[in-house]
Design a protein around this motif. Sequence first.
Motif, mmCIF file in Angstrom:
data_model
loop_
_atom_site.group_PDB
_atom_site.id
_atom_site.type_symbol
_atom_site.label_atom_id
_atom_site.label_comp_id
_atom_site.label_asym_id
_atom_site.label_seq_id
_atom_site.Cartn_x
_atom_site.Cartn_y
_atom_site.Cartn_z
ATOM 1 N N ALA A 43 8.380 65.162 21.448
ATOM 2 C CA ALA A 43 8.142 66.111 20.337
ATOM 3 C C ALA A 43 9.292 67.428 20.405
ATOM 4 N N PRO A 44 9.673 67.986 21.529
ATOM 5 C CA PRO A 44 10.471 69.016 21.640
ATOM 6 C C PRO A 44 11.894 68.420 21.601
ATOM 7 N N VAL A 45 12.028 67.292 21.811
ATOM 8 C CA VAL A 45 13.412 66.624 21.782
ATOM 9 C C VAL A 45 13.767 66.249 20.330
ATOM 10 N N ASP A 46 12.808 65.408 19.575
ATOM 11 C CA ASP A 46 13.105 65.087 18.373
ATOM 12 C C ASP A 46 12.576 65.900 16.992
ATOM 13 N N ASN A 47 11.897 67.011 17.423
ATOM 14 C CA ASN A 47 11.386 67.925 16.700
ATOM 15 C C ASN A 47 10.337 67.287 15.541
ATOM 16 N N GLU A 48 9.755 66.222 16.190
ATOM 17 C CA GLU A 48 8.558 65.420 15.327
ATOM 18 C C GLU A 48 7.279 65.933 16.011
ATOM 19 N N PRO A 49 6.261 66.019 15.316
ATOM 20 C CA PRO A 49 4.913 66.292 15.848
ATOM 21 C C PRO A 49 4.484 65.291 16.968
ATOM 22 N N ARG A 50 3.627 65.842 17.808
ATOM 23 C CA ARG A 50 3.073 65.190 18.734
ATOM 24 C C ARG A 50 2.383 63.724 18.212
ATOM 25 N N MET A 51 2.902 62.692 19.165
ATOM 26 C CA MET A 51 2.525 61.178 18.474
ATOM 27 C C MET A 51 1.176 60.804 19.164
ATOM 28 N N ALA A 52 0.904 61.774 20.122
ATOM 29 C CA ALA A 52 -0.434 61.315 21.017
ATOM 30 C C ALA A 52 -1.077 62.958 21.459
ATOM 31 N N SER A 53 -2.236 62.717 21.809
ATOM 32 C CA SER A 53 -3.078 63.828 22.544
ATOM 33 C C SER A 53 -2.931 63.757 24.171
ATOM 34 N N ALA A 54 -2.987 64.929 24.857
ATOM 35 C CA ALA A 54 -3.104 64.848 26.351
ATOM 36 C C ALA A 54 -4.127 65.580 26.527
ATOM 37 N N LYS A 55 -5.015 65.232 27.423
ATOM 38 C CA LYS A 55 -6.189 66.021 28.137
ATOM 39 C C LYS A 55 -6.156 65.845 29.548
ATOM 40 N N ALA A 56 -6.681 66.784 30.469
ATOM 41 C CA ALA A 56 -6.758 66.634 31.702
ATOM 42 C C ALA A 56 -7.953 66.055 31.978
ATOM 43 N N VAL A 57 -7.703 64.921 33.068
ATOM 44 C CA VAL A 57 -8.736 63.961 33.393
ATOM 45 C C VAL A 57 -9.684 64.932 34.498
ATOM 46 N N LYS A 58 -9.016 65.642 35.336
ATOM 47 C CA LYS A 58 -9.472 66.276 36.346
ATOM 48 C C LYS A 58 -8.821 67.666 36.582
ATOM 49 N N ASP A 59 -9.118 68.514 37.234
ATOM 50 C CA ASP A 59 -8.385 69.948 37.308
ATOM 51 C C ASP A 59 -6.971 69.485 37.491
ATOM 52 N N THR A 60 -6.000 70.085 36.572
ATOM 53 C CA THR A 60 -4.637 69.646 36.662
ATOM 54 C C THR A 60 -3.831 71.028 36.500
ATOM 55 N N THR A 61 -2.791 70.848 37.113
ATOM 56 C CA THR A 61 -1.924 72.058 37.109
ATOM 57 C C THR A 61 -0.333 71.310 36.625
ATOM 58 N N CYS A 62 0.399 71.946 35.679
ATOM 59 C CA CYS A 62 1.504 71.513 35.137
ATOM 60 C C CYS A 62 2.618 72.415 35.065
ATOM 61 N N VAL A 63 3.826 72.183 35.356
ATOM 62 C CA VAL A 63 5.144 72.832 35.151
ATOM 63 C C VAL A 63 5.390 72.901 33.686
ATOM 64 N N VAL A 64 5.808 73.925 33.123
ATOM 65 C CA VAL A 64 6.043 73.861 31.803
ATOM 66 C C VAL A 64 7.736 73.763 31.637
ATOM 67 N N ILE A 65 8.152 73.063 30.953
ATOM 68 C CA ILE A 65 9.501 72.751 30.551
ATOM 69 C C ILE A 65 9.832 73.018 29.129
#
Length: 140
Positions: free
Chosen positions: A78-100
């Motif tokens: 989505a941030p590359v082609d400026n289109e809406p998100r094509m899927a959802s993302a959900k944490a299955v367990k406690d999750t830590t992410c680096v944001v790009i």
Amino acid sequence: MPEAQIQNRKVSVPKNGPGNRPLDVVNYPAGGTIFAEGSPGFRAFIVQTGLVEISRVGTNGQRVLGYVGHGEVFGEMAPVDNEPRMASAKAVKDTTCVVIPEELLKAKIEGADPFIRDLMYVLIRGLRQVTKTLTDTSDD
């Protein structure tokens, strides 16, 4: 766990973001929504710890497309082609992410060889179309 597999989506984590600032790190509790299908996307994520489920609503309801684990990237299209998100993302367990941030992604893309940049856009368009076709016609 459903039959969708953990995908090999490992990438190198950039050392710094725009302006040489440190990248943000965000924590999501188990069951927490990271982003929703159809929403705008201004950043990608790299999993530091935990597990993320990627799913999409098709003609037969919600369908799990895969799982993303340690060191793997998701939400990058989505941030590359400026289109809406094509899927959802959900944490299955406690999750830590680096944001790009989108700004960093776009700077890296603009610095790439034009052939590689164009090829990436072709691949993203193709992946969006194949994913839509498969989730709209699946019997699962």
